[in-house]
Design a protein around this motif. Sequence first.
Motif, mmCIF file in Angstrom:
data_model
loop_
_atom_site.group_PDB
_atom_site.id
_atom_site.type_symbol
_atom_site.label_atom_id
_atom_site.label_comp_id
_atom_site.label_asym_id
_atom_site.label_seq_id
_atom_site.Cartn_x
_atom_site.Cartn_y
_atom_site.Cartn_z
ATOM 1 N N GLU A 512 39.782 56.025 42.357
ATOM 2 C CA GLU A 512 39.401 55.545 41.025
ATOM 3 C C GLU A 512 38.508 54.314 41.139
ATOM 4 N N ALA A 513 38.830 53.427 42.077
ATOM 5 C CA ALA A 513 38.018 52.219 42.274
ATOM 6 C C ALA A 513 36.607 52.592 42.730
ATOM 7 N N VAL A 514 36.505 53.536 43.669
ATOM 8 C CA VAL A 514 35.188 53.987 44.118
ATOM 9 C C VAL A 514 34.437 54.639 42.966
ATOM 10 N N GLY A 515 35.155 55.350 42.101
ATOM 11 C CA GLY A 515 34.521 55.951 40.924
ATOM 12 C C GLY A 515 33.864 54.915 40.042
ATOM 13 N N HIS A 516 34.543 53.785 39.846
ATOM 14 C CA HIS A 516 33.948 52.689 39.040
ATOM 15 C C HIS A 516 32.703 52.148 39.724
ATOM 16 N N LEU A 517 32.749 52.022 41.048
ATOM 17 C CA LEU A 517 31.596 51.527 41.793
ATOM 18 C C LEU A 517 30.405 52.471 41.652
ATOM 19 N N LEU A 518 30.666 53.774 41.714
ATOM 20 C CA LEU A 518 29.576 54.752 41.627
ATOM 21 C C LEU A 518 29.057 54.901 40.200
ATOM 22 N N GLU A 519 29.868 54.583 39.218
ATOM 23 C CA GLU A 519 29.350 54.552 37.843
ATOM 24 C C GLU A 519 28.278 53.481 37.720
ATOM 25 N N PHE A 520 28.484 52.368 38.407
ATOM 26 C CA PHE A 520 27.521 51.268 38.378
ATOM 27 C C PHE A 520 26.279 51.601 39.206
ATOM 28 N N ASP A 521 26.490 52.169 40.407
ATOM 29 C CA ASP A 521 25.390 52.503 41.306
ATOM 30 C C ASP A 521 25.668 53.875 41.923
ATOM 31 N N PRO A 522 25.202 54.954 41.279
ATOM 32 C CA PRO A 522 25.504 56.313 41.746
ATOM 33 C C PRO A 522 24.981 56.602 43.148
ATOM 34 N N GLU A 523 24.021 55.816 43.640
ATOM 35 C CA GLU A 523 23.427 56.080 44.944
ATOM 36 C C GLU A 523 24.039 55.235 46.063
ATOM 37 N N TYR A 524 25.084 54.518 45.750
ATOM 38 C CA TYR A 524 25.691 53.629 46.746
ATOM 39 C C TYR A 524 26.449 54.468 47.777
ATOM 40 N N THR A 525 26.244 54.158 49.073
ATOM 41 C CA THR A 525 26.832 54.944 50.152
ATOM 42 C C THR A 525 27.371 54.040 51.259
ATOM 43 N N ILE A 526 27.987 54.689 52.246
ATOM 44 C CA ILE A 526 28.466 53.972 53.430
ATOM 45 C C ILE A 526 27.309 53.275 54.148
ATOM 46 N N ALA A 527 26.133 53.872 54.082
ATOM 47 C CA ALA A 527 24.963 53.251 54.708
ATOM 48 C C ALA A 527 24.672 51.883 54.088
ATOM 49 N N ASP A 528 24.867 51.766 52.774
ATOM 50 C CA ASP A 528 24.664 50.469 52.113
ATOM 51 C C ASP A 528 25.695 49.452 52.595
ATOM 52 N N VAL A 529 26.910 49.911 52.823
ATOM 53 C CA VAL A 529 27.955 49.010 53.323
ATOM 54 C C VAL A 529 27.595 48.518 54.719
ATOM 55 N N ARG A 530 27.111 49.425 55.563
ATOM 56 C CA ARG A 530 26.696 49.022 56.918
ATOM 57 C C ARG A 530 25.593 47.958 56.850
ATOM 58 N N HIS A 531 24.638 48.151 55.942
ATOM 59 C CA HIS A 531 23.573 47.153 55.792
ATOM 60 C C HIS A 531 24.159 45.813 55.331
ATOM 61 N N ASN A 532 25.088 45.890 54.398
ATOM 62 C CA ASN A 532 25.674 44.668 53.835
ATOM 63 C C ASN A 532 26.374 43.838 54.904
ATOM 64 N N TYR A 533 27.004 44.494 55.854
ATOM 65 C CA TYR A 533 27.782 43.798 56.868
ATOM 66 C C TYR A 533 27.057 43.719 58.212
ATOM 67 N N ALA A 534 25.798 44.085 58.246
ATOM 68 C CA ALA A 534 25.050 44.132 59.509
ATOM 69 C C ALA A 534 25.067 42.782 60.216
ATOM 70 N N GLY A 535 25.531 42.782 61.469
ATOM 71 C CA GLY A 535 25.491 41.585 62.300
ATOM 72 C C GLY A 535 26.489 40.512 61.948
ATOM 73 N N LYS A 536 27.432 40.783 61.030
ATOM 74 C CA LYS A 536 28.322 39.718 60.568
ATOM 75 C C LYS A 536 29.647 39.664 61.323
ATOM 76 N N TYR A 537 30.269 40.800 61.539
ATOM 77 C CA TYR A 537 31.587 40.801 62.178
ATOM 78 C C TYR A 537 31.462 40.583 63.683
ATOM 79 N N THR A 538 32.249 39.652 64.198
ATOM 80 C CA THR A 538 32.290 39.459 65.654
ATOM 81 C C THR A 538 33.166 40.512 66.321
ATOM 82 N N ASN A 539 34.083 41.087 65.555
ATOM 83 C CA ASN A 539 34.967 42.123 66.071
ATOM 84 C C ASN A 539 34.594 43.441 65.401
ATOM 85 N N ALA A 540 34.046 44.375 66.167
ATOM 86 C CA ALA A 540 33.561 45.644 65.606
ATOM 87 C C ALA A 540 34.670 46.440 64.943
ATOM 88 N N SER A 541 35.923 46.262 65.402
ATOM 89 C CA SER A 541 37.028 47.035 64.816
ATOM 90 C C SER A 541 37.283 46.636 63.366
#
Length: 557
Positions: A512-541
């Motif tokens: 349901e939460a993801v549904g609300h997110l996609l109502e706002f941005d129907p094209e939002y994907t895991i690829a966007d999340v990867r871009h958002n966090y690119a180079g930030k985490y020191t621990n890949a896990s």
Amino acid sequence: MSGENPEKNLNLSETVPLGDFDFSLESKELLDASGQPIHLRRQSSEVLAYLVGRRGETVSKSEFFENVWAKTVVTDDSLSQCIADIRRALKDEGHRIVQTRPKKGYRLTPTPRRKTAGAEPVAPNIDHKRIPRFALAGLIVTVIFSFGAFWTLNSSLPELPLPTKPSIAVLAFDDHSVGSDANYLSDAIAEGVIADLSRFPELFVIARNSSFSFRDTPTKVSMISKALGVRYLLEGSQQKSGERLRVTIQLIDAVEGQSLWSQVYNSDLSDVFSVQDEIVRKTVATVAQKVINFEGQKAIESDEAKLTALLLNLKARQHLFDFTPEGNEKARLANLAAVEADPRQPYGYVGLTFVHINKYRWGWTDQDPIMELNAAREYARNAVEVAPDYYDGHSAMAYLHIQEGKLNESIARYQQALSLNPNDTGAMASLAEALTYSSRAEEAEDLMLRVVRLDPLHQDWIKWNLAWVQWHTKNCDEALQTMNAMSDIPPMAYRVLAIIQVCRGDTQKAQEAVGHLLEFDPEYTIADVRHNYAGKYTNASDLERVLNNLIEAGLPE
């Protein structure tokens, strides 16, 4: 200490005498000896009105909660604070008028004035033939001077214009304690608040000597405001009982005549310096943000041509808190106007740094995201260059370093910002983000909990950040409570709500939460999340956990 006074002609025959004051049944206001209203917070005024309506009777706490607060959930402290406000206004230190009935409630007992209001002073029986003329003249001069001083303080104070910055004066706190140390601790607290508020260059803070000059002089807040040329007044009182201390503080918009915030602190005096420091820091963190945000909201409704660079930036901050592309664009335009209004000030550059980071992080741009990151870097450099000692300029640079994946530099820069202004809860919350990316989530959670203790009226983005950190420490039930406490969940925050629900094992709620997110941005994907966090985490896990939770919640790849 003070009392607000819209000029009114009231029928004083319809009053209830309360010591040296009267309560008008017509206007439901507390009046002083001259018939002028005494300032009380709205809830305190309603409690007093209810007591007057039931005068002579014992009123239980449950009756107050049901009739004054209309069944809104409040604590006993809310009522206790109102009773303390009323007693302070009535100068009822002995609780002669507002009586506490142990385990039963409170009872108001009307009492006549000790001095008849409006009565002509009785002239002493003086034998003029036995007093030398120079002594009689001195007596007359003394009387004239006394009346003249009172009139000057209360009626002829000079009126100063309000400065372009949000302006505040911290008045000397009333000390209802007894003993040789009366006023010492209360003065130390008020002075500490003045010193720490002065760390916010966004605020115009009146010096102690001027703001304390109204001590022990009954003066209306509107007159103090005009005499000092400030919009906001912070007043307070303290009372010690054995090893316990109670401090009551109130922030007043003296121009509008309304209370914006109040707080009661109850502490053990075993470590008086720690108590003083805690009260000062909590008060400053809350008051500074309250005034800054209030000014930002007013700036949105103001004529932009009359706004300064600072006020334009405060306006932009309110739009940034929308966390939408539309709000981000409004913030961009307001910050550009701030730079145009005064390019020598850092405010617009700081705001534009965050605007372009949002465009880079969330994809709110039609051009290469790297161009947005480069723009943010240029504005952050401008901010630090024009004002090297401005704490928020260093916070902007630190936030840029997070996007660049330079976490050690980011943490060091946030620490520099906090050395310039230790009360900036925004910098603390953003530092927690850098710590979390650096696999120091437990330390980040402690810092976020400190933020919400220091600033109980924090904005929703603080809760969003705290919930995100709590997910990293796997305190997912607490994280959900934090998210649910938000007044309005921004669209992008549903991403955090989704991973929290997965962590709790509630896949349906996560979807349901993801549904609300996609109502706002129907094209939002895991690829966007990867871009958002690119180079930030020191621990890949840590990043893989985020991505796996979002995939489980139904976010498309």
